[in-house]
Design an enzyme around this catalytic site. Structure first.
Site, PDB file in Angstrom:
ATOM      1  N   HIS A 107       0.957  -1.111  -0.179  1.00  0.00           N
ATOM      2  CA  HIS A 107       0.060  -0.058  -0.010  1.00  0.00           C
ATOM      3  C   HIS A 107       1.043   1.126  -0.060  1.00  0.00           C
ATOM      4  CE1 HIS A 107      -3.278   2.709   0.813  1.00  0.00           C
ATOM      5  NE2 HIS A 107      -2.973   2.968   2.223  1.00  0.00           N
ATOM      6  N   GLY A 133      -6.211  -9.583   2.067  1.00  0.00           N
ATOM      7  CA  GLY A 133      -5.341 -10.594   2.112  1.00  0.00           C
ATOM      8  C   GLY A 133      -5.703 -11.891   2.146  1.00  0.00           C
ATOM      9  N   ASP A 190      -7.505   4.494  -2.610  1.00  0.00           N
ATOM     10  CA  ASP A 190      -7.704   3.399  -1.855  1.00  0.00           C
ATOM     11  C   ASP A 190      -8.245   3.820  -0.386  1.00  0.00           C
ATOM     12  OD1 ASP A 190      -7.240   0.588  -0.991  1.00  0.00           O
ATOM     13  OD2 ASP A 190      -6.360   1.639   0.536  1.00  0.00           O
ATOM     14  N   GLU A 194     -12.243   3.382   1.056  1.00  0.00           N
ATOM     15  CA  GLU A 194     -12.623   2.710   2.388  1.00  0.00           C
ATOM     16  C   GLU A 194     -13.380   3.757   3.289  1.00  0.00           C
ATOM     17  OE1 GLU A 194      -8.157   0.535   2.470  1.00  0.00           O
ATOM     18  OE2 GLU A 194      -8.533   2.499   3.747  1.00  0.00           O
ATOM     19  N   SER A 251     -36.237  -7.789  -8.851  1.00  0.00           N
ATOM     20  CA  SER A 251     -37.783  -7.674  -9.274  1.00  0.00           C
ATOM     21  C   SER A 251     -37.735  -6.286  -9.852  1.00  0.00           C
ATOM     22  CB  SER A 251     -38.644  -7.846  -8.119  1.00  0.00           C
ATOM     23  OG  SER A 251     -38.555  -6.892  -7.219  1.00  0.00           O
TER      24      SER A 251
END
Length: 338
Positions: A107, A133, A190, A194, A251
């Site tokens: 990251h 992970g 990212d 989040e 539906s």
């Protein structure tokens, strides 16, 4: 946008290198095990007191202290929490970073917000799977993969992109697609996803819906099924084929309600707040706030976490999930192992 697959990766660029995976949490356990089973030389770096040490050894991995793992490795992958990474890097990784080594991240937070600033003589890249992970591991075991993002921050030896591509492919990303990006783009999108949609937005929406029904006198069990349990059914349809696929499956009544009422929940005011949140991320305000929270002992974090765990929806959910024993089969998360 460039997308790469297994056929584009030169596995030989990684086969000659020893890889240290620092951390053995959700991402760390997936990276280490997938790399090992892809035929690579892997060592896991952990502090002596880590509860994950035995888990990694039980999985057949070589485990040693973080500093020693970094010293022995050619490629060092950081999978530790963002708030711990700067101190771990400063105290245990940086001393072992000889010129030409590869420092990698799952990251981009630490690099993008300059919480970690490697010397100019090392290669720096990122391989960020677009999924937790535990999913990276379970998909690999099914001979599938999770898409990965790949970025290069520093390229001293001229082959960093190739090493990153081989790494991403080895953990399974080559089967699903490896997308070239930047540390900035990965980190900011990212964090926004989040906070505004996947975690913060979703959990707030679920709890608000649940509370609206229970406060109107409906049973907690019905509220749980409608606002939380069935969320997975809808998300699976979205995951499989997008919004139109979901609308095709539900539906006509549900679709009409979706088309005419959704914008009354997520309004222009909601979007304006999303833009504000994105601005806080882009400016570094959120990163600084989070690091300050951690430095102060996480008092606010712990209080909010405890408040969430004490919500009625959690107790109701435990009772209802106990009626569905199949949910416990083939669990992605098993705290005893990963």
């Amino acid at each position: 946008m460039k997308v790469f697959y297994e056929k584009d990766a030169n596995d030989g660029l990684l086969k000659s290198k020893r890889i240290a995976v620092i951390g053995y949490g959700s991402q760390g356990h997936a990276h280490a095990n997938n790399l090992k089973e892809s035929g690579h030389d892997v060592i896991v770096g952990l502090p002596q007191e880590s509860r994950s040490w035995k888990k990694a050894e039980d999985a057949g991995l070589e485990v040693t202290f973080t500093a020693e793992a970094a010293e022995k490795a050619d490629v060092i992958m950081m999978t530790v929490p963002d708030e711990l990474a700067p101190a771990i890097y400063r105290n245990e990784i940086a001393p072992a970073l000889k010129a030409g080594k590869y420092l990698a991240f799952a990251h981009g937070f630490g690099i993008h917000f300059k919480k970690i600033e490697p010397s100019a003589d090392v290669n720096v890249f990122m391989v960020a799977p677009k999924g937790p992970g535990h999913l990276v591991r379970s998909e690999y075991l099914r001979e599938r993969g999770v898409p990965c993002l790949m970025a290069v921050h520093q390229d001293v030896t001229g082959d960093t992109a190739g090493v990153a591509l081989a790494y991403a492919s080895a953990i399974g990303g080559g089967k699903a697609g490896i997308i070239e990006t930047t540390f900035k783009e990965e980190t900011e999108t990212d964090l926004f996803g989040e906070q505004a949609v996947l975690c913060g937005g979703l959990t707030a929406l679920i709890k608000a819906g649940y509370e609206t029904l229970t406060e109107a006198g409906y049973s907690p069990e019905m509220a749980y099924f409608e606002c939380l349990h069935e969320m997975k059914l809808i998300v699976d349809l979205l995951y499989e084929g997008g919004i139109s696929n979901m609308r095709y499956s539900i539906s006509n009544t549900a679709e009409y309600g979706d088309l005419t009422r959704g914008s009354r929940i997520v309004t222009e005011e909601t979007k304006a707040e999303m833009k504000k949140i994105l601005g806080e991320i882009q400016s570094g305000q959120f990163a600084d706030e989070w690091m300050a929270e951690c430095d102060g002992g996480k008092e606010k974090f712990k209080a909010l976490e405890a408040e969430g765990e004490g919500h009625q929806i959690e107790d109701v959910g435990k009772r209802l999930r106990a009626m569905m024993p199949w949910l416990a089969q083939d669990k992605l998360v098993d705290a005893a192992k990963n």
